[in-house]
Design an enzyme around this catalytic site. Structure first.
Site, PDB file in Angstrom:
ATOM      1  N   ALA A 124      68.295  85.818   5.894  1.00 25.44           N
ATOM      2  CA  ALA A 124      69.211  84.853   6.508  1.00 25.44           C
ATOM      3  C   ALA A 124      70.179  85.567   7.443  1.00 25.44           C
ATOM      4  CB  ALA A 124      69.974  84.080   5.435  1.00 25.44           C
ATOM      5  N   SER A 132      69.737  86.211  18.804  1.00 24.39           N
ATOM      6  CA  SER A 132      69.545  87.638  19.061  1.00 24.39           C
ATOM      7  C   SER A 132      70.861  88.410  19.078  1.00 24.39           C
ATOM      8  CB  SER A 132      68.827  87.820  20.411  1.00 24.39           C
ATOM      9  OG  SER A 132      67.528  87.256  20.358  1.00 24.39           O
ATOM     10  N   ILE A 157      66.058  79.627   9.236  1.00 21.59           N
ATOM     11  CA  ILE A 157      65.795  80.581   8.165  1.00 21.59           C
ATOM     12  C   ILE A 157      64.409  80.315   7.582  1.00 21.59           C
ATOM     13  CG2 ILE A 157      66.609  81.525   5.989  1.00 21.59           C
ATOM     14  CD1 ILE A 157      68.435  81.952   8.518  1.00 21.59           C
ATOM     15  N   GLN A 335      41.171  77.738  27.462  1.00 19.26           N
ATOM     16  CA  GLN A 335      40.519  77.398  28.722  1.00 19.26           C
ATOM     17  C   GLN A 335      39.002  77.500  28.607  1.00 19.26           C
ATOM     18  OE1 GLN A 335      42.540  76.319  31.028  1.00 19.26           O
ATOM     19  NE2 GLN A 335      41.060  75.915  32.661  1.00 19.26           N
ATOM     20  N   GLU A 362      62.653  87.593  15.531  1.00 21.25           N
ATOM     21  CA  GLU A 362      62.895  89.037  15.386  1.00 21.25           C
ATOM     22  C   GLU A 362      63.128  89.720  16.729  1.00 21.25           C
ATOM     23  OE1 GLU A 362      60.707  91.364  12.516  1.00 21.25           O
ATOM     24  OE2 GLU A 362      60.073  89.524  11.489  1.00 21.25           O
TER      25      GLU A 362
END
Length: 378
Positions: A124, A132, A157, A335, A362
């Site tokens: 968390a 970020s 979270i 595609q 991350e």
């Protein structure tokens, strides 16, 4: 049949090759699971992965280090078979990374449960106004008699709402910005913790927004020392960021395998689709992206396993290139499949949704570019 020639690269030891083969067999027999109830699927995956022993590498014994090559190989293999299985595995490691690296003997007692699949872990860190920007964390942990009083909110979270325990980061105020954060081990049953919203995404995962209202934690819930939260968080991400690239790599390999099978079986004007040079160009680009990603991922993992204290630059390169490359590979696979590529429930359609979040969590791709550029400029 997926390409396994990369296992002969010098990054790996015989034990890594044996693990990859055994896990691939297990995955073929047990994956994918039913995804209709995401919470139930994740609980099942954690339980089954734990019972089979595959969660053991998500925690390190005291005095040992996490084997990043093993973590990457497991994530790549699981993601190739079932991205939700990769998610379940990854969160056991990321969620308990701070405990593996910095936990007290008592805190490390939880590792026996998370590695056995008997408890679900969560990490968390993210908040509504600080994704970020970890230094912008606003959740507070005020020192009180016998512990800390926590107030604030966390969002996006993973495993939120189904986790048995959280590693949570809050501002303890030893200094401004990043130097005033601390890490805490928070059992989900603690009074004052509430799940205020479950979050739905294009690729279903258990995600939630959490609130802490005068939540009291004892002194022994602190991981590391006061004010070390930012360093702990970055150390954990330094280990697990490369594994995000590995998960993307697994999804890309799956997309390439599906595409090769498709262009061999599908005919156009009486000949296989794969005979067209334009199609061969797409397949070549996909294979090139995959091998380049694999080299970056396993270089970063090998470097960390060889004892490098930090692999910030290498891990950023691995995550950035592997996730962006996998997005290109999977887009090309859609595609090449034509209308079937966007049909709900097809393998490549699911991969198209699964891969997108890896370029965000991350550390988003642009954040990785900043990390890499700062390293080059220094």
């Amino acid at each position: 049949m997926p390409d396994r020639t990369f296992l002969s690269w010098p990054f790996f030891e015989p034990r890594h090759r044996e693990l990859a083969g055994a896990l691939d067999q297990w995955c073929a027999a047990h994956l994918p699971v039913d995804h209709h109830d995401t919470d139930a699927a994740c609980r099942t995956l954690v339980r089954d992965l734990g019972a089979a022993g595959w969660l053991q590498p998500t925690g390190a014994a005291e005095g040992e280090t996490l084997d990043v090559r093993t973590l990457c190989l497991i994530r790549e293999t699981l993601a190739r078979h079932d991205p939700l299985a990769d998610f379940a595995f990854a969160m056991q490691g990321l969620g308990m990374g701070a405990v593996s690296l910095f936990g007290t003997p008592a805190q490390r007692g939880w590792l026996a449960k998370t590695r056995a699949g008997e408890a679900i872990a969560a990490f968390a860190l993210t908040e509504p106004a600080s994704g970020s920007d970890v230094a912008g964390t606003a959740t507070t942990a005020r020192r009180v008699r016998g512990g800390y009083l926590l107030n604030g909110e966390k969002t996006w979270i993973s495993n939120g709402g189904i986790a048995d325990l959280y590693v949570l980061f809050a501002r303890t105020g030893e200094a401004p910005g990043a130097k005033g954060l601390s890490a805490f081990l928070l059992p989900a049953s603690t009074p004052g913790l509430s799940v205020v919203e479950r979050l739905e995404t294009i690729a279903p995962h258990p995600l939630a927004r959490l609130r802490l209202d005068d939540l009291h934690l004892p002194d022994d819930a602190l991981i590391g020392a006061p004010g070390e939260g930012f360093r702990i968080a970055m150390s954990v991400l330094d280990v697990f960021r490369s594994t995000v690239g590995a998960a993307a790599l697994g999804m890309a390999r799956c997309a390439l395998d599906e595409s090769v099978a498709r262009v061999k079986a599908r005919t156009i004007q009486g000949a296989p689709l794969g005979d067209l040079q334009m199609v061969q160009g797409h397949i070549a680009d996909m294979a090139l992206d995959i091998d380049a990603a694999a080299l970056l991922v396993y270089r970063a993992a090998w470097t960390k396993d060889m004892g490098a204290p930090r692999v910030t630059r290498e891990a950023a390169m691995a995550k950035l290139h592997a996730t962006e490359a996998a997005s290109r590979v999977i887009d090309a696979a859609v595609q090449l499949h034509g209308g079937d590529g966007v049909r709900r429930g097809s393998v490549v359609e699911a991969l198209y949704r699964d891969i997108r979040a890896l370029r965000i969590y991350e550390g988003a791709s642009d954040v990785q570019r900043v990390v890499i550029a700062r390293g080059a400029l220094q």
